[in-house]
Write an enzyme that holds these catalytic residues in place. Structure first.
Site, PDB file in Angstrom:
ATOM      1  N   ARG A  74       0.859  -1.184   0.000  1.00 25.06           N
ATOM      2  CA  ARG A  74       0.000   0.000   0.000  1.00 25.06           C
ATOM      3  C   ARG A  74       0.897   1.236   0.000  1.00 25.06           C
ATOM      4  O   ARG A  74       1.950   1.267   0.663  1.00 25.06           O
ATOM      5  CB  ARG A  74      -0.896   0.042   1.243  1.00 25.06           C
ATOM      6  CG  ARG A  74      -2.074  -0.910   1.204  1.00 25.06           C
ATOM      7  CD  ARG A  74      -3.110  -0.559   0.141  1.00 25.06           C
ATOM      8  NE  ARG A  74      -4.270  -1.430   0.186  1.00 25.06           N
ATOM      9  CZ  ARG A  74      -4.425  -2.539  -0.547  1.00 25.06           C
ATOM     10  NH1 ARG A  74      -3.480  -2.898  -1.403  1.00 25.06           N
ATOM     11  NH2 ARG A  74      -5.518  -3.261  -0.451  1.00 25.06           N
ATOM     12  N   GLU A 108      -3.822   7.224  -4.360  1.00 25.44           N
ATOM     13  CA  GLU A 108      -4.423   6.521  -5.489  1.00 25.44           C
ATOM     14  C   GLU A 108      -5.863   6.930  -5.711  1.00 25.44           C
ATOM     15  O   GLU A 108      -6.580   7.116  -4.714  1.00 25.44           O
ATOM     16  CB  GLU A 108      -4.417   5.010  -5.162  1.00 25.44           C
ATOM     17  CG  GLU A 108      -3.406   4.252  -5.933  1.00 25.44           C
ATOM     18  CD  GLU A 108      -3.397   2.792  -5.561  1.00 25.44           C
ATOM     19  OE1 GLU A 108      -2.433   2.368  -4.923  1.00 25.44           O
ATOM     20  OE2 GLU A 108      -4.359   2.081  -5.894  1.00 25.44           O
ATOM     21  N   HIS A 153      -1.407  -0.198  -9.812  1.00 27.25           N
ATOM     22  CA  HIS A 153      -1.999  -1.144  -8.845  1.00 27.25           C
ATOM     23  C   HIS A 153      -2.507  -2.406  -9.570  1.00 27.25           C
ATOM     24  O   HIS A 153      -3.706  -2.699  -9.539  1.00 27.25           O
ATOM     25  CB  HIS A 153      -3.140  -0.470  -8.061  1.00 27.25           C
ATOM     26  CG  HIS A 153      -3.469  -1.205  -6.776  1.00 27.25           C
ATOM     27  ND1 HIS A 153      -3.904  -0.572  -5.629  1.00 27.25           N
ATOM     28  CD2 HIS A 153      -3.423  -2.524  -6.458  1.00 27.25           C
ATOM     29  CE1 HIS A 153      -4.131  -1.466  -4.678  1.00 27.25           C
ATOM     30  NE2 HIS A 153      -3.833  -2.657  -5.158  1.00 27.25           N
TER      31      HIS A 153
HETATM   32  C1  DGY Z   1      -6.092  -6.217  -2.483  1.00 23.88           C
HETATM   33  O1  DGY Z   1      -7.046  -6.978  -2.716  1.00 23.88           O
HETATM   34  O2  DGY Z   1      -5.841  -5.818  -1.357  1.00 23.88           O
HETATM   35  C2  DGY Z   1      -5.217  -5.816  -3.596  1.00 23.88           C
HETATM   36  O3  DGY Z   1      -4.495  -4.691  -3.302  1.00 23.88           O
HETATM   37  C3  DGY Z   1      -5.975  -5.630  -4.888  1.00 23.88           C
HETATM   38  O4  DGY Z   1      -4.997  -5.642  -5.873  1.00 23.88           O
END
Ligand code: DGY
Length: 334
Positions: free
Chosen positions: A246, A275, A296
């Protein structure tokens, strides 16, 4: 014979066709066929009428939204691994269960992490651009041209040795990297032995000694800006950072300053602090070949998305049958 009423399930984004078909069969499913991200007022209407909400990482399921949920909403079955966009504690206070989709995207995310670990030091995106930007009219091979840095024999420091971190470590070991990791707790001795992994209780000490840092921990209040300006200063000027977890685990402004000042050599980022907007300074650094940026997409495989959908369906069905769903997310504090 009485037939059980199907639960009303509201799904916020378009899902792969086989998942939507199965959801239609099993539930009174409200799908999002055109994939337009839902607005907060639309989400409010959904939590007031649906029995189950199926959000994704692009939806903000905060305390204010959860507060407005009607008494019929009993389950938030997230189509995601991370749940940092959901106020799990607020949901628990309101008696709403939260589930996620762990494991379904472990290998895909680890693959893409490895791709970035290779792409940044080996200048993959830059090299590809040489050909496309010149329409194939490049000057040809030269011994000193497009030199990157060797991967084999270097040290990787993995922050967060959960499922994804461990899957990254397995790949990295095969590429000749020695494995170092920092985690809340040490992994079991068998895994350490398999990976020949060195545990660092002190993140600061690990950062100062590794060549590549891979971020694989979740976003939580404890990991917010874990890679702070101070910690980035500890890294070697020849080192790289890869983040497929993240964006907010890194202080992005501080990272940009370090990259611009040459205090670290490069970064591969699949996730960003704000984002879906990406800091223009990062785009500039990408043009200069100092960073490789992806939108992402680490977990974006058809197989992975179908597995995630299967998990969501199992969680909903188990819950609606009166059992504890397998992927329940417990609040840190209730
Ligand atoms: C999640 O599901 O947490 C992922 O980041 C999606 O790509």
């Amino acid at each position: 014979m009485t037939t059980k009423k199907k639960p009303k399930v509201y799904i916020t984004r378009k899902l792969p066709e086989p998942v939507e078909t199965r959801m239609r069969e099993l539930f009174d499913a409200e799908l999002n066929l055109d994939d337009r991200p839902r607005t907060q007022p639309e989400l409010v209407a959904a939590v007031r009428s649906a029995d189950v909400l199926v959000p994704t990482v692009t939806d903000r399921i905060d305390a204010a939204l959860i507060e407005q949920a009607g008494p019929q909403l009993k389950l938030i079955a997230s189509f995601s691994n991370g749940v940092d966009n959901i106020d799990v504690e607020a949901a628990a206070r309101k008696g709403i269960t939260v589930t996620n989709t762990p494991n379904a995207l472990t290998e895909d995310t680890a693959d893409m992490t490895m791709a970035l670990i290779l792409a940044v030091p080996r200048r993959l995106a830059e090299g590809s651009r040489v050909l496309t930007d010149s329409h194939g009219e490049w000057a040809g091979w030269s011994p000193t041209w497009m030199l990157g840095r060797r991967i084999w024999g270097k040290r990787i420091g993995i922050i967060g040795m959960g499922r994804i971190g461990t899957a990254v470590a397995r790949r990295a070991k095969a590429f000749g990297l020695s494995i170092h990791y920092h985690n809340r707790k040490r992994v079991n001795p068998a895994t350490e032995e398999e990976l020949n992994a060195t545990y660092w209780d002190s993140l600061d000490q690990m950062l100062a000694r590794v060549d590549i840092v891979s971020i694989n921990c979740p976003s939580t209040p404890a990991t917010f800006h874990l890679l702070s300006a101070r910690r980035l200063e500890l890294m070697q000027p020849s080192s790289y950072i890869v983040n497929t977890a993240r964006g907010d685990v890194i202080d992005e402004d501080a990272l940009i300053k370090s990259l611009r000042a040459g205090k670290i050599a490069g970064a591969g980022l699949d996730v960003f602090e704000n984002e879906p907007s990406v800091n223009p300074k990062l785009l500039k650094l990408a043009e200069q070949g100092k960073v490789v940026l992806l939108p992402h997409m680490s977990s974006a495989t058809l197989e992975g998305r179908i597995d995630m959908g299967d998990k969501v369906i199992i969680n909903i069905r188990t819950f609606c049958d009166g059992h504890r769903p397998p992927d329940r997310v417990l609040p840190a504090r209730v």
